[in-house]
Design a protein around this motif. Structure first.
Motif, PDB file in Angstrom:
ATOM      1  N   ARG A 147     -55.731  63.595  -7.553  1.00  0.00           N
ATOM      2  CA  ARG A 147     -56.064  62.678  -8.644  1.00  0.00           C
ATOM      3  C   ARG A 147     -57.568  62.447  -8.642  1.00  0.00           C
ATOM      4  O   ARG A 147     -58.135  62.072  -7.608  1.00  0.00           O
ATOM      5  N   TYR A 159     -62.138  51.353 -12.357  1.00  0.00           N
ATOM      6  CA  TYR A 159     -60.875  51.514 -11.648  1.00  0.00           C
ATOM      7  C   TYR A 159     -60.856  52.806 -10.817  1.00  0.00           C
ATOM      8  O   TYR A 159     -61.276  53.862 -11.286  1.00  0.00           O
ATOM      9  N   HIS A 212     -55.284  53.995 -16.410  1.00  0.00           N
ATOM     10  CA  HIS A 212     -55.005  52.605 -16.047  1.00  0.00           C
ATOM     11  C   HIS A 212     -54.938  51.695 -17.269  1.00  0.00           C
ATOM     12  O   HIS A 212     -55.583  50.632 -17.311  1.00  0.00           O
ATOM     13  N   GLU A 236     -52.184  59.741 -16.704  1.00  0.00           N
ATOM     14  CA  GLU A 236     -51.322  58.592 -16.373  1.00  0.00           C
ATOM     15  C   GLU A 236     -51.745  57.325 -17.114  1.00  0.00           C
ATOM     16  O   GLU A 236     -52.942  57.060 -17.262  1.00  0.00           O
ATOM     17  N   ASP A 237     -50.746  56.541 -17.503  1.00  0.00           N
ATOM     18  CA  ASP A 237     -50.966  55.214 -18.097  1.00  0.00           C
ATOM     19  C   ASP A 237     -52.090  55.220 -19.125  1.00  0.00           C
ATOM     20  O   ASP A 237     -53.004  54.383 -19.090  1.00  0.00           O
ATOM     21  N   GLU A 262     -45.654  52.845 -13.563  1.00  0.00           N
ATOM     22  CA  GLU A 262     -45.737  52.180 -12.251  1.00  0.00           C
ATOM     23  C   GLU A 262     -45.505  50.672 -12.353  1.00  0.00           C
ATOM     24  O   GLU A 262     -45.135  50.048 -11.366  1.00  0.00           O
ATOM     25  N   ARG A 283     -42.970  57.086 -13.616  1.00  0.00           N
ATOM     26  CA  ARG A 283     -43.553  56.600 -12.353  1.00  0.00           C
ATOM     27  C   ARG A 283     -42.929  55.304 -11.841  1.00  0.00           C
ATOM     28  O   ARG A 283     -43.400  54.733 -10.854  1.00  0.00           O
TER      29      ARG A 283
HETATM   30 MG    MG Z   1     -51.667  54.217 -11.713  1.00  0.00          MG
END
Ligand code: MG
Ligand code: KDG
Length: 402
Positions: A147, A159, A212, A236-237, A262, A283
């Motif tokens: 990642r 982040y 994020h 992701e996200d 998540e 996730r």
């Molecule tokens: Mg995450």
């Protein structure tokens, strides 16, 4: 067999963890993770004040009935606090059942579907050059999936990026710190980052990236499109997902694979995302999504729509969650990948485990249960310290998603 007691152990070996231990009249006990980062004590209260008194005298083998009792019986359904508490009970009960059966937990789920579990690690740096160094180190360590997060020119911090020389732990202050965010600066920068990574390391390594929750659907669509030449394993996200339909627009505009979940705690949080095939990886994770019992339903449902698992595995999910997750990963037919961030030595001294890690791959141990335990006397040496996650503001001061 009867549950005779249960206790909540709170400790902070480098960061806060909440662990549930359920004991039985036959001396067999089970362990579950109940850690909700930045909101730990609310789960402690939920367990101690409202859950544990109802467990005493129940048959620990009736995992499904106890799950339904805690879920339906509360009347107030879902939510991260309640579902984390239910997950802790559920995992502890699966641990007990597997110990009584004298089998590693994955055998109770249906046996293993693979030889080893691919994990991805985090590589981050304050700028492209230091991020490239971190990616190179991860590849040297044997990871096949990395990642990638980097500091963004013009923003002080962002982040996923550690301050030089420190480990990345976002819940780092007793009161929330404040970060500043600029979508424009990020969107202009992210394709350059992945261009640099692919140019230096080629196409054989899997690359992942976590937005994020910071983009709107149309912004995420632009990012997904611009990252297509770099063939990400997942993005992701990209967007917050309370409105699951938001992902339709992203999906329609890009072939970059999408991962989300998540922060989900219920199968209902992802039903439409999965059923409409808006995503590729789910996730939602054992500790925050109601334990093994609900995750099994989510994974089976996802398998009907070509959606694979990709369990959250940041350092705020304790070794107990990791142990249970690895047994699940070993079994689940539609496995995608497992996240892994190395735990500190302090954490690994308080928790004992028999899972193994080698060059980017995990294997669960063969001990009965999920194989993770807690050293209660050592845990006492690390008392709870309040720590909260940061918040994010746009450059004009507007509060944004962290
Ligand atoms: Mg995450
Ligand atoms: O507690 C919040 C962290 O677990 C989260 O920020 C980590 O996004 C994360 C990830 O993908 O590991």
């Amino acid at each position: 067999m009867k549950i005779t007691g249960a206790k909540v152990i709170v400790c902070s070996p480098g960061r806060n963890f909440v662990t549930l231990k359920i004991v039985t009249d036959e001396g067999v006990y089970g362990i579950g993770d109940a850690t909700l980062n930045g909101r730990e004590l609310s789960v402690v209260s939920y367990l101690e004040d409202h859950v544990i008194p109802t467990l005493i005298g129940k048959d620990p083998h009736r995992i499904e009935d106890i799950w339904q009792f805690l879920y339906r019986g509360a009347y107030w359904r879902r939510g991260p606090v309640g579902m984390t508490a239910i997950a802790a009970v559920d995992v502890a009960l699966w641990d007990i059942k597997a110990k009584v059966a004298k089998l590693p937990l994955y055998q109770l789920l249906g046996g293993r579907s693979r030889d080893k579990i691919m994990t991805y690690t985090h590589a981050n740096g304050v700028c492209i050059d230091s991020t490239l160094d971190a990616v190179g180190k991860a590849i040297d360590d044997g990871y096949q999936a990395v990642r990638v997060q980097s500091g963004i020119p013009g923003l002080d911090s962002t982040y996923g990026v550690a301050k030089e020389g420190k480990k990345y732990e976002p819940a780092d202050a007793a009161l929330p710190g404040e970060n500043v965010w600029s979508t424009q600066k990020y969107l202009n920068f992210a394709p350059k980052l992945f261009d640099a990574v692919r140019s230096q390391f080629g196409n054989d390594i899997h690359l992942l990236h976590d937005v994020h929750h910071r983009l709107t659907p149309i912004e995420a669509a632009r990012l997904g499109k611009e990252l297509e030449p770099f063939h990400l394993f997942w993005l992701e996200d990209a967007v917050v997902a309370e409105n699951q339909d938001s992902f339709r627009l992203v999906r329609e505009h890009t072939t970059t694979p999408l991962a989300v979940g998540e922060v989900f705690n219920s199968i209902h949080d992802c039903r439409s995302l999965i059923q409409n095939q808006y995503i590729d990886y789910i996730r939602a994770t054992i500790v925050h999504a109601g334990g093994i019992s609900q995750m099994r339903r989510i994974a089976d449902f996802a398998s009907l729509y070509h959606v694979k698992t990709g369990f959250h595995g940041a350092t705020d999910l304790s070794p107990v969650c990791m142990g249970a997750a690895l047994h699940f990963d070993y079994w689940v037919p539609n496995f995608g990948i497992q996240e892994q961030m190395p735990f500190s030595e302090e954490m690994e001294s308080v928790f004992t485990f028999d899972y193994k890690f080698s060059r980017g791959f995990f294997t669960p141990g063969e001990a009965p249960g999920h194989g993770v335990d807690i050293d209660e006397s050592l845990a006492k040496k690390y008392p709870y310290k309040r720590a909260m996650l940061p918040v994010n503001r746009l450059e004009d001061g507007t509060l944004w998603n962290w």
